[in-house]
Design a protein around this motif. Structure first.
Motif, short mmCIF file in Angstrom:
data_model
loop_
_atom_site.label_atom_id
_atom_site.label_comp_id
_atom_site.label_asym_id
_atom_site.label_seq_id
_atom_site.Cartn_x
_atom_site.Cartn_y
_atom_site.Cartn_z
N ASP A 269 -11.30 65.40 35.89
CA ASP A 269 -12.34 64.82 36.75
C ASP A 269 -12.05 65.09 38.23
N GLU A 270 -10.76 65.07 38.58
CA GLU A 270 -10.38 65.40 39.96
C GLU A 270 -10.75 66.84 40.31
N LEU A 271 -10.52 67.73 39.36
CA LEU A 271 -10.86 69.14 39.59
C LEU A 271 -12.38 69.28 39.73
N GLY A 272 -13.11 68.54 38.89
CA GLY A 272 -14.57 68.55 38.97
C GLY A 272 -15.04 68.18 40.37
N THR A 273 -14.43 67.13 40.94
CA THR A 273 -14.78 66.68 42.29
C THR A 273 -14.45 67.76 43.32
N LEU A 274 -13.26 68.36 43.17
CA LEU A 274 -12.82 69.41 44.08
C LEU A 274 -13.79 70.60 44.05
#
Ligand code: C2E
Ligand code: CA
Ligand code: CA
Ligand code: CA
Length: 280
Positions: A269-274
């Motif tokens: 999910d963090e990568l998605g945000t990034l």
């Protein structure tokens, strides 16, 4: 001196026993963790040095037993290999990684790198399993990079090596790319390069960080990058930690890199945000 010698032996045997106990416990715990879906997968961006764009990610398995500190894959992957658990574990990581990467591939054209251990690669049906998982996510082969180490061909020339080569060839026919991990650390990297069907060289951290012993580290790095270029392979520098390392790579025309300098491995999910922020 005799007494001291005896003590040393006792210490040694009890250390061995403790190590064996820890491994046995680790296997039991890992089997349970896998069934309980206690494992997760984190993703580390691979960055294009000229633009800063994220072009791919590497999937890295994580294990945090409840209420305990995380256990490193450096510790549990070898144990999984020895115990045969690497089969189900690797299949689980692959499925999770392809599921997570599906949207990233569709939106940003990104690929995902999955580490496949030597033993896993020797399991019958491994090529079909990988192709089935791609099909299940309706992903083309180009969405996946299989990361292997030179050790997959340790039994050179034997029927096992031939089987591994057939697996790699079949995957490549479907557009899956093959990356050699930790490149430069094997005993006969050059010989393997002639045999292995390969698309990407991942340059080991020892060369990137200049910690390799002997000779001029920058010269080795430059030589590996040039080797990759002249063979028409992509080169990815691993474990880039400083801006100086990044700019040195750029000067050497190594255009792809990953490392803490850009990003640590992060949750999906963090990568998605990034990605949403940087546009891939
Ligand atoms: P690897 O494939 O060479 O993965 C790169 C390792 O370097 C990762 O360690 C990553 O977190 C770490 N790293 C990334 N950037 C930097 C940096 O800038 N500096 C430093 N010092 N380290 C950096 P990690 O996640 O602990 O994984 C260790 C090894 O465990 C991997 O090495 C790989 O061989 C194995 N592994 C991890 N996940 C899997 C998996 O799903 N399947 C298999 N078969 N092996 C895996
Ligand atoms: Ca890797
Ligand atoms: Ca590596
Ligand atoms: Ca490694």
């Amino acid at each position: 001196a005799k007494a001291a010698g005896k003590n040393r032996v006792q210490e040694y045997t009890s250390a061995l026993a403790a190590d064996r106990d820890r491994r046995t416990r680790l296997i039991t715990d890992l089997r349970r963790a896998l069934a309980a879906e206690e494992l997760t997968v984190h993703y580390q961006p691979v960055v294009e040095l000229t633009t800063g764009r994220i072009t791919a990610v590497e999937a890295l398995v994580r294990w945090v037993p409840p209420g305990q500190p995380p256990i490193s894959p450096v510790e549990f992957i070898p144990v999984a290999e020895e115990s045969g658990l690497i089969g189900p574990l690797g299949a689980w990581v692959l499925r999770r990684a392809l599921r997570d990467a599906r949207m990233w591939h569709q939106r940003y054209g990104m690929s995902v790198g999955v580490n496949v251990s030597a033993r896993q690669l020797r399991e019958p049906g491994i090529a079909q399993l990988i192709l089935d998982e791609l099909a299940a996510q309706r992903l083309p082969g180009a969405a996946l990079v299989v990361e292997i180490t030179e050790s997959v061909l340790v039994v050179n020339d034997g029927p096992e090596a031939a089987a591994v080569l057939a697996v790699l060839d079949r995957l490549r026919e479907h557009g899956v790319r093959i990356a050699v991990d930790d490149f430069g650390t094997g005993y006969s990297s050059l010989a393997y390069l002639r045999t292995l069907p390969v698309d990407v060289l991942k340059i080991d951290r020892a060369f990137v960080q200049g910690s390799a012993r002997g000779g001029d580290p920058a010269a080795f790095l430059r030589a590996i990058v040039q080797l990759g270029r002249s063979l028409g392979l992509r080169t990815v520098a691993e474990a880039v930690e400083t801006p100086a390392q990044a700019s040195r790579l750029l000067q050497m025309h190594c255009t792809l890199a990953q490392g803490y300098f850009f990003s640590r491995p992060i949750a999906a999910d963090e990568l998605g945000t990034l990605l949403a922020k940087t546009g891939g």
